[in-house]
Motif scaffolding. Structure first.
Motif, PDB file in Angstrom:
ATOM      1  N   UNK A 147     -22.176  64.968 -44.581  1.00 43.63           N
ATOM      2  CA  UNK A 147     -21.595  65.509 -44.880  1.00 43.63           C
ATOM      3  C   UNK A 147     -22.189  67.390 -44.925  1.00 43.63           C
ATOM      4  N   UNK A 148     -21.258  68.276 -45.082  1.00 42.85           N
ATOM      5  CA  UNK A 148     -21.474  70.103 -45.397  1.00 42.85           C
ATOM      6  C   UNK A 148     -21.049  70.024 -46.018  1.00 42.85           C
ATOM      7  N   UNK A 177     -17.557  72.386 -52.248  1.00 40.35           N
ATOM      8  CA  UNK A 177     -17.226  71.754 -50.481  1.00 40.35           C
ATOM      9  C   UNK A 177     -17.742  71.150 -50.096  1.00 40.35           C
ATOM     10  N   UNK A 178     -16.922  69.868 -50.464  1.00 38.82           N
ATOM     11  CA  UNK A 178     -18.117  68.990 -49.337  1.00 38.82           C
ATOM     12  C   UNK A 178     -17.459  68.105 -48.748  1.00 38.82           C
ATOM     13  N   UNK A 179     -17.407  68.602 -47.239  1.00 34.28           N
ATOM     14  CA  UNK A 179     -16.507  68.309 -46.414  1.00 34.28           C
ATOM     15  C   UNK A 179     -17.320  66.690 -45.307  1.00 34.28           C
ATOM     16  N   UNK A 180     -16.985  65.713 -44.956  1.00 30.69           N
ATOM     17  CA  UNK A 180     -17.574  64.770 -44.105  1.00 30.69           C
ATOM     18  C   UNK A 180     -17.853  65.577 -42.622  1.00 30.69           C
ATOM     19  N   UNK A 183     -14.787  62.996 -40.142  1.00 28.43           N
ATOM     20  CA  UNK A 183     -13.454  63.810 -39.405  1.00 28.43           C
ATOM     21  C   UNK A 183     -13.001  65.373 -40.535  1.00 28.43           C
ATOM     22  N   UNK A 184     -14.031  65.993 -40.870  1.00 24.56           N
ATOM     23  CA  UNK A 184     -13.650  67.368 -42.160  1.00 24.56           C
ATOM     24  C   UNK A 184     -12.915  67.124 -42.713  1.00 24.56           C
ATOM     25  N   UNK A 185     -12.527  65.888 -43.536  1.00 27.62           N
ATOM     26  CA  UNK A 185     -12.097  66.244 -44.794  1.00 27.62           C
ATOM     27  C   UNK A 185     -13.066  66.635 -45.399  1.00 27.62           C
ATOM     28  N   UNK A 186     -12.005  67.718 -46.508  1.00 24.12           N
ATOM     29  CA  UNK A 186     -12.874  68.111 -47.715  1.00 24.12           C
ATOM     30  C   UNK A 186     -12.900  67.702 -49.181  1.00 24.12           C
ATOM     31  N   UNK A 187     -13.663  68.496 -50.164  1.00 21.79           N
ATOM     32  CA  UNK A 187     -13.074  67.718 -51.442  1.00 21.79           C
ATOM     33  C   UNK A 187     -14.000  69.430 -52.346  1.00 21.79           C
ATOM     34  N   UNK A 196     -19.936  61.231 -53.864  1.00 25.54           N
ATOM     35  CA  UNK A 196     -19.896  59.764 -52.419  1.00 25.54           C
ATOM     36  C   UNK A 196     -19.569  60.092 -51.103  1.00 25.54           C
ATOM     37  N   UNK A 197     -20.124  59.829 -50.210  1.00 28.56           N
ATOM     38  CA  UNK A 197     -20.014  60.254 -48.838  1.00 28.56           C
ATOM     39  C   UNK A 197     -19.924  58.495 -48.470  1.00 28.56           C
ATOM     40  N   UNK A 198     -19.648  57.567 -47.962  1.00 27.32           N
ATOM     41  CA  UNK A 198     -19.969  56.052 -47.340  1.00 27.32           C
ATOM     42  C   UNK A 198     -20.182  56.297 -46.005  1.00 27.32           C
ATOM     43  N   UNK A 199     -21.667  55.803 -45.274  1.00 25.08           N
ATOM     44  CA  UNK A 199     -21.503  55.786 -43.815  1.00 25.08           C
ATOM     45  C   UNK A 199     -21.526  55.227 -42.622  1.00 25.08           C
TER      46      UNK A 199
END
Length: 296
Positions: A147-148, A177-180, A183-187, A196-199
């Motif tokens: 994530x970024x 802002x947290x983005x995967x 896929x670039x999905x942002x929260x 929480x990002x699950x690899x």
């Protein structure tokens, strides 16, 4: 006749010129002729001044462009030197070039440039607590393997050890802002929320926190767990003591409890306190590998 060198000499020179001609001298008196000469000379003088100003301005503008281009070329060929902060069994406090402060947890790595350019970018492997100096013109980004995290100025914690199956970003103050990266999905997080990002699945979700301050208790050397599963506790203990902890049995992995351990307590002391509560035994299977097994 020599050229005049002063106003007086010019006046005398014009008088002599007038007297040597056959034209009426009154019309070409020294006083009037000087005025006529000055009138004719002034426009040319002004023109030369204007041209000189334009020339100097053009040269100055050219120099500015040349310096700017040279700086861009230099920056492209010579990017800012990257620095690497690495911790062992102790945490480390780091001040970034923009004045932002970072507390790097045990066995973590943070890479960042010696000077920031148009944006402030750092890369993290491990866990760190950030207090970012606000600068709307230069966003601050934390890159991890998954994530970024993008901010302008705020306080947040990122737990992103490369060996973990998930990455957690907890917000204490401000907004992030947290983005995967997949896929670039942002929260967008609010205070007391964790992304929480699950690899394994590349899924990014948000969960509330009762007190986000517990997530940074490690900054003071304290391990605090609030309704945490044994799986989560084992993960934190693994990072804190640089060991690998395996849990045998899903029931034990999902068992939840509250616990708080002060600075200086050893892993053995902590496991000795947890074992009777969680109903498990433990043993060192090999160097730096510990196995937890539920009692029958």
């Amino acid at each position: 006749m020599g050229s005049p060198k002063s106003d007086k000499e010019l006046d005398e020179w014009l008088e002599q010129l007038a007297s040597s001609t056959h034209s009426p001298q009154g019309k070409f008196s020294a006083e009037e002729s000087y005025g006529m000469l000055q009138h004719r000379l002034e426009p040319a003088h002004r023109k030369r001044n204007i041209l000189s100003i334009r020339y100097v301005s053009a040269v100055a503008a050219g120099l500015v462009l040349l310096i700017g281009f040279g700086w861009m070329l230099h920056s492209y060929r010579h990017p800012a030197r990257m620095l690497l902060a690495t911790t062992g069994a102790e945490t480390q406090r780091i001040q970034l070039p923009d004045g932002s402060e970072v507390i790097l947890n045990r066995y973590s790595q943070l890479s960042y440039p010696e000077t920031f350019g148009k944006e402030r970018m750092v890369r993290l492997n491990g866990e760190a607590y950030f207090e970012v100096s606000k600068n709307p013109e230069k966003p601050f980004r934390v890159e991890t393997n998954g994530v970024t995290v993008s901010v302008l100025g705020t306080h947040f914690n990122v737990n992103a050890y490369s060996t973990d199956s998930l990455i957690e970003t907890t917000l204490l103050q401000g907004s992030v802002a947290v983005s995967g990266n997949h896929d670039g999905k942002q929260l967008i997080l609010k205070p007391n929320e964790t992304a929480v990002y699950r690899k394994a699945t590349s899924v990014l979700t948000v969960q509330p926190e009762t007190d986000a301050g517990d997530e940074i208790s490690w900054c003071k050397g304290i391990l605090s767990f609030d309704n945490a599963t044994m799986g989560e506790i084992a993960r934190e203990l693994s990072h804190h003591f640089n060991v690998t902890i395996h849990i045998e049995g899903e029931h034990l992995r999902q068992y939840k409890l509250n616990a708080r351990f002060k600075q200086g307590e050893t892993l053995e002391e902590i496991l000795d306190m947890l074992a009777p509560i969680g109903g498990f035994t433990y043993k060192a299977r090999q160097t730096n590998v510990i196995e937890l097994k539920q009692e029958n």
